[in-house]
Design a protein around this motif. Structure first.
Motif, PDB file in Angstrom:
ATOM      1  N   UNK A 162       0.829  -1.207   0.000  1.00 51.14           N
ATOM      2  CA  UNK A 162       0.000   0.000   0.000  1.00 51.14           C
ATOM      3  C   UNK A 162       0.863   1.257   0.000  1.00 51.14           C
ATOM      4  N   UNK A 163       1.930   1.265   0.793  1.00 47.94           N
ATOM      5  CA  UNK A 163       2.832   2.421   0.820  1.00 47.94           C
ATOM      6  C   UNK A 163       3.506   2.601  -0.536  1.00 47.94           C
ATOM      7  N   UNK A 164       3.943   1.486  -1.138  1.00 47.66           N
ATOM      8  CA  UNK A 164       4.578   1.574  -2.453  1.00 47.66           C
ATOM      9  C   UNK A 164       3.604   2.123  -3.490  1.00 47.66           C
ATOM     10  N   UNK A 165       2.356   1.680  -3.432  1.00 46.89           N
ATOM     11  CA  UNK A 165       1.345   2.186  -4.366  1.00 46.89           C
ATOM     12  C   UNK A 165       1.097   3.670  -4.138  1.00 46.89           C
ATOM     13  N   UNK A 166       0.967   4.090  -2.878  1.00 48.64           N
ATOM     14  CA  UNK A 166       0.694   5.499  -2.577  1.00 48.64           C
ATOM     15  C   UNK A 166       1.809   6.400  -3.078  1.00 48.64           C
ATOM     16  N   UNK A 167       3.042   5.943  -2.946  1.00 49.72           N
ATOM     17  CA  UNK A 167       4.177   6.753  -3.404  1.00 49.72           C
ATOM     18  C   UNK A 167       4.256   6.765  -4.921  1.00 49.72           C
ATOM     19  N   UNK A 168       4.133   5.596  -5.537  1.00 55.45           N
ATOM     20  CA  UNK A 168       4.277   5.494  -6.989  1.00 55.45           C
ATOM     21  C   UNK A 168       3.161   6.210  -7.728  1.00 55.45           C
ATOM     22  N   UNK A 169       1.946   6.122  -7.210  1.00 57.87           N
ATOM     23  CA  UNK A 169       0.791   6.704  -7.898  1.00 57.87           C
ATOM     24  C   UNK A 169       0.429   8.088  -7.377  1.00 57.87           C
ATOM     25  N   UNK A 170       1.097   8.537  -6.332  1.00 63.28           N
ATOM     26  CA  UNK A 170       0.745   9.826  -5.750  1.00 63.28           C
ATOM     27  C   UNK A 170      -0.650   9.842  -5.172  1.00 63.28           C
ATOM     28  N   UNK A 171      -1.026   8.731  -4.534  1.00 59.13           N
ATOM     29  CA  UNK A 171      -2.374   8.578  -3.972  1.00 59.13           C
ATOM     30  C   UNK A 171      -2.279   8.270  -2.476  1.00 59.13           C
ATOM     31  N   UNK A 172      -2.063   9.269  -1.639  1.00 55.60           N
ATOM     32  CA  UNK A 172      -1.975   8.999  -0.198  1.00 55.60           C
ATOM     33  C   UNK A 172      -3.260   8.430   0.389  1.00 55.60           C
ATOM     34  N   UNK A 173      -4.389   8.643  -0.283  1.00 54.43           N
ATOM     35  CA  UNK A 173      -5.651   8.088   0.224  1.00 54.43           C
ATOM     36  C   UNK A 173      -5.641   6.569   0.226  1.00 54.43           C
ATOM     37  N   UNK A 174      -4.715   5.979  -0.537  1.00 55.27           N
ATOM     38  CA  UNK A 174      -4.622   4.522  -0.571  1.00 55.27           C
ATOM     39  C   UNK A 174      -4.308   3.956   0.810  1.00 55.27           C
ATOM     40  N   UNK A 175      -3.592   4.710   1.620  1.00 54.32           N
ATOM     41  CA  UNK A 175      -3.260   4.230   2.965  1.00 54.32           C
ATOM     42  C   UNK A 175      -4.511   4.113   3.823  1.00 54.32           C
ATOM     43  N   UNK A 176      -5.407   5.074   3.688  1.00 60.81           N
ATOM     44  CA  UNK A 176      -6.671   4.986   4.415  1.00 60.81           C
ATOM     45  C   UNK A 176      -7.517   3.819   3.926  1.00 60.81           C
ATOM     46  N   UNK A 177      -7.547   3.628   2.612  1.00 61.06           N
ATOM     47  CA  UNK A 177      -8.280   2.493   2.067  1.00 61.06           C
ATOM     48  C   UNK A 177      -7.668   1.178   2.520  1.00 61.06           C
ATOM     49  N   UNK A 178      -6.335   1.139   2.611  1.00 58.94           N
ATOM     50  CA  UNK A 178      -5.662  -0.082   3.051  1.00 58.94           C
ATOM     51  C   UNK A 178      -6.074  -0.450   4.472  1.00 58.94           C
TER      52      UNK A 178
END
Length: 276
Positions: free
Chosen positions: A123-139
């Protein structure tokens, strides 16, 4: 209970086999679903939106890693009796129930740690690569409401099962159960997979987290109803597969918690009878 929790957590988290087996199984998962693991796109034209990406990551990791989780828990409850320390523990001020709950929560928390690290690391790798910090909340949301309830039931089952059979036999049967009850499509044989009794169902993903699939041909391995997660055509036990809604998502969570509590209660009753 707290002391037992801490002791069991520390002892389990330090087992080299815990990290070795999880690492090997994760490597097999990534090797088998490499492109999907990189893109976190299960198809359906949804791209890699944060919510669907985190569901995709959870789906991949929950395919095989729970097998490791269950098998590594299989010897935890019977270990005290096998080592001959159960009588010593009975002389301590703590009660049997508190010790059972502490052992259950401590060993489950430690055993799920590698799985959680793999999931939140992706999830952290996705948030950084895609510029989507909201992914951490979804995770966090996916992990708490879609992964934890099923693992609570699996953890209770893995602790209690070896009370009735040798741990190694239980591990073999548990692997068979996981494939039968979680991975085999209902169209192939009578199974509880994709039902409210399956610890790997996706009722929360479809009912609460906005996951969906478009219409698919009837000959696919997914339900021909497309974005409707529920009954399968020509499958038995469809009464256990209501259409995914918010209500059925909460129903699945409740069923998993009730099953976990019931199995632990039976384990407590069994230990009481064998000790008396």
């Amino acid at each position: 209970m707290i002391a037992t929790f801490r002791y069991e957590f520390r002892m389990q988290i330090r087992r080299p086999m815990l990290w070795i087996v999880y690492g090997l199984t994760l490597a097999v998962t990534v090797a088998g679903f490499g492109s999907t693991y990189v893109t976190l796109d299960l198809g359906g034209g949804q791209g890699t939106l944060p919510n669907t990406a985190m569901v995709a990551s959870a789906t991949l990791l929950m395919s095989l890693l729970p097998i490791v989780y269950g098998c590594l828990l299989a010897d935890r409850l019977v270990r005290d009796r096998r080592l001959g320390v159960a009588g010593i523990l009975d002389t301590t001020p703590t009660g049997h129930t508190a010790r059972l709950v502490g052992k259950y929560l401590g060993t489950c928390a430690a055993t799920v740690t590698p799985l959680a690290l793999a999931y939140f690391g992706r999830a952290v790798a996705y948030a950084i690569a895609e510029g989507e910090p909201s992914a951490l909340g979804w995770a966090v949301a996916v992990f708490v409401v879609a992964i934890v309830p099923g693992l609570l039931f699996v953890g209770a089952l893995a602790l209690a099962g070896p009370l009735l059979m040798p741990p190694m036999l239980f591990q073999v049967l548990f692997v068979a159960y996981w494939f039968w009850g979680s991975l085999i499509p209902p169209s192939m044989m009578p199974t509880v997979s994709h039902s409210i009794l399956s610890p790997n169902s996706q009722y929360v993903a479809y009912g609460l987290l906005g996951y969906h699939l478009p219409k698919l041909p009837p000959n696919t391995v997914l339900p021909p109803e497309g974005d409707v997660y529920g009954p399968w055509s020509d499958a038995s036990l469809n009464f256990l597969r209501p259409v995914a809604t918010e209500s059925t998502a909460f129903l699945w969570i409740g069923v998993m918690l009730v099953l976990a509590l019931s199995v632990l209660s039976l384990a407590r009753l069994h230990t009481t009878r064998t000790e008396s």
